[in-house]
Design a protein around this motif. Structure first.
Motif, PDB file in Angstrom:
ATOM      1  N   GLN A 122       0.832  -1.217   0.000  1.00  0.00           N
ATOM      2  CA  GLN A 122       0.000   0.000   0.000  1.00  0.00           C
ATOM      3  C   GLN A 122       0.862   1.261   0.000  1.00  0.00           C
ATOM      4  N   GLN A 141      -6.477  -4.413  -2.776  1.00  0.00           N
ATOM      5  CA  GLN A 141      -6.552  -5.475  -1.752  1.00  0.00           C
ATOM      6  C   GLN A 141      -5.949  -6.798  -2.233  1.00  0.00           C
ATOM      7  N   TYR A 142      -6.019  -7.046  -3.570  1.00  0.00           N
ATOM      8  CA  TYR A 142      -5.392  -8.274  -4.091  1.00  0.00           C
ATOM      9  C   TYR A 142      -3.879  -8.186  -3.972  1.00  0.00           C
ATOM     10  N   ARG A 172      -2.795  -8.656  -0.410  1.00  0.00           N
ATOM     11  CA  ARG A 172      -2.889 -10.069  -0.040  1.00  0.00           C
ATOM     12  C   ARG A 172      -1.743 -10.876  -0.688  1.00  0.00           C
TER      13      ARG A 172
END
Ligand code: YNC
Ligand code: MG
Length: 400
Positions: free
Chosen positions: A191, A208-209, A212
């Motif tokens: 991020q 978000q992928y 992760r």
């Protein structure tokens, strides 16, 4: 056209590569000038005393404002005073090799170059080199041919000590790299890397992928994993010595050097420069070690973030690579385990990204550990020493 480098004892691009290894130019200490070359008026040579808080701060400030930037000037290295001391006050250091140039009137430090001694094995010969680093000229004095003057001065000081070879790296191409490596980057804080413009969102993905994808486990999994301590120095020296035989070029590290470069120390300020982990088996034998160090980069113009905390993979070695006959798959598995655990530790230590080059055995884990190829290259150079080019871990198409 290399107006300066064309006059120096370095191999030319078009040179025949079949000549045996050795120096390009042989001189004696008597032939070397006892005095530095004079500088243009208004400037003078100084020796910087890095054990002085004020003087190391001056070097820090010069580098912080004027040292290496990436191609689009988004980031600039921000070596802390602690890292500068670690890098330039290694075993064998001498303050004569901390060469500065000051403006005579204002006393401002405007340029710098440094060296430390290193015993380098190149194939089957060991040479004593001056490892040159932190060459920097203030932005306002660029393009005035001051860099060659600094390089000649550090060469002169080395030569007076009977050191005739140099080792250095640069992002630019000069005559002639002994090896060329690519930078690889493994995001730890995707991020933030995205917010500063270091990482991009791949087409069709979502933040978000990515977050992760780069998440790492909570804790390490290698049995016997622990932080290196001073008592491990002899075992690490021995393992490193045996493991590094697999490389064509490697430093020969003494116990003092391993203690300096690898044993983690926390400074009174809480700052730490190097992290090293060992793997100890049931018989208390050290079977592996791996290390990384920290160099922050300033984020030049970003409203949310000022610095990136960047870990650089340093030395590692494993008994798994020393078994006869070599079991490449076993080595690959083992390196992936210890590098994976190093990534976990780096994440715990709040690093944003973990960098590695295509050298040593890094080709065996970079992809599996989710490192992505960066755009930077690092060229390795030897001064006054000829040897055939040494392949990095890439094929002729530049692939891993
Ligand atoms: C460089 N990085 O090619 P030619 S790396 C070596 N390494 O010479 P001027 C470099 N040479 O092409 P400026 C170099 N960069 O005409 C430029 N050169 O033959 C050559 N940047 O000089 C260049 N730090 O003074 C050209 O250029 C000549 O004012 C031009 O200054 C250059 O530390 C520099 O990247 C880099 O501060 C100081 O741009 C400046 O531009 C700057 O007109 C930002 O110089 C910071 C930066 C370099 C980081 C490093 C390793 C340096 C190794 C130096 C070579 C050591 C040789 C071994 C000596 C010991 C031998 C023994 C024994
Ligand atoms: Mg200049």
């Amino acid at each position: 056209s290399y107006k300066f480098w064309g006059t120096q004892p370095v191999p030319r691009f078009d040179e025949d590569q079949t000549v045996p290894d050795g120096p390009l130019k042989i001189q004696t200490v008597e032939e070397i000038s006892k005095e530095p070359a004079s500088l243009v008026s208004g400037f003078e040579w100084v020796t910087m005393d890095l054990s002085s808080e004020e003087e190391i701060k001056e070097v820090y400030e010069l580098l912080n404002g004027h040292y290496v930037e990436d191609d689009d000037s988004t980031f600039r290295f921000n070596y802390s005073p602690s890292i500068l001391r670690w890098a330039m006050m290694a075993p064998g250091w001498d303050k004569r090799y901390h060469v500065g140039v000051r403006a005579s009137q204002s006393r401002k430090l405007v340029a710098f170059i440094s060296a430390i001694p290193v015993h380098l094995r190149v194939r089957d010969q060991v040479i004593t080199c001056s490892e040159v680093n932190f060459l920097c000229v203030h932005k306002k004095l660029r393009g005035k041919r001051l860099a060659p003057v600094l390089i000649k001065e550090v060469t002169r000081i080395s030569n007076l000590e009977g050191v005739w070879q140099g080792l250095y790296t640069a992002g630019i191409v000069l005559p002639r790299p002994v090896s060329t490596c690519q930078y690889y980057h493994r995001p730890l804080n995707w991020q933030k890397l995205y917010e500063v413009g270091f990482s991009f969102l791949p087409h069709g993905s979502k933040p978000q992928y990515q977050v992760r994808k780069y998440a790492v486990p909570e804790s390490t999994s290698t049995k016997g994993w622990r932080t290196m301590q001073a008592k491990d120095v002899a075992a690490v020296v021995d393992l490193q010595k045996r493991y590094s035989k697999r490389y064509d070029i490697a430093p020969e590290l003494s116990e003092d050097e391993v203690a300096h470069w690898l044993v983690p120390k926390v400074e009174p300020s809480g700052e730490q420069v190097v992290w090293t982990y060992v793997v100890e088996d049931a018989d208390k034998k050290i079977t592996d070690f791996i290390s990384f160090y920290c160099v922050e980069s300033s984020v030049i113009k970003n409203s949310r973030h000022n610095v990136l905390r960047v870990a650089y993979l340093f030395y590692y070695a494993t008994e798994t690579g020393l078994k006869e006959p070599e079991d490449r798959e076993a080595l690959k598995t083992r390196l992936n385990s210890i590098v994976g655990d190093a990534l976990i530790m780096a994440k715990k230590e709040k690093f944003d990204v973990f960098n590695a080059l295509t050298l040593m055995d890094n080709g065996l884990f970079l992809e599996q550990q989710k490192f992505a190829r960066g755009d930077g290259q690092l060229h390795y150079y030897l001064f006054n020493y000829r040897t055939k080019a040494i392949a990095s871990g890439l094929d002729s198409n530049g692939r891993l």
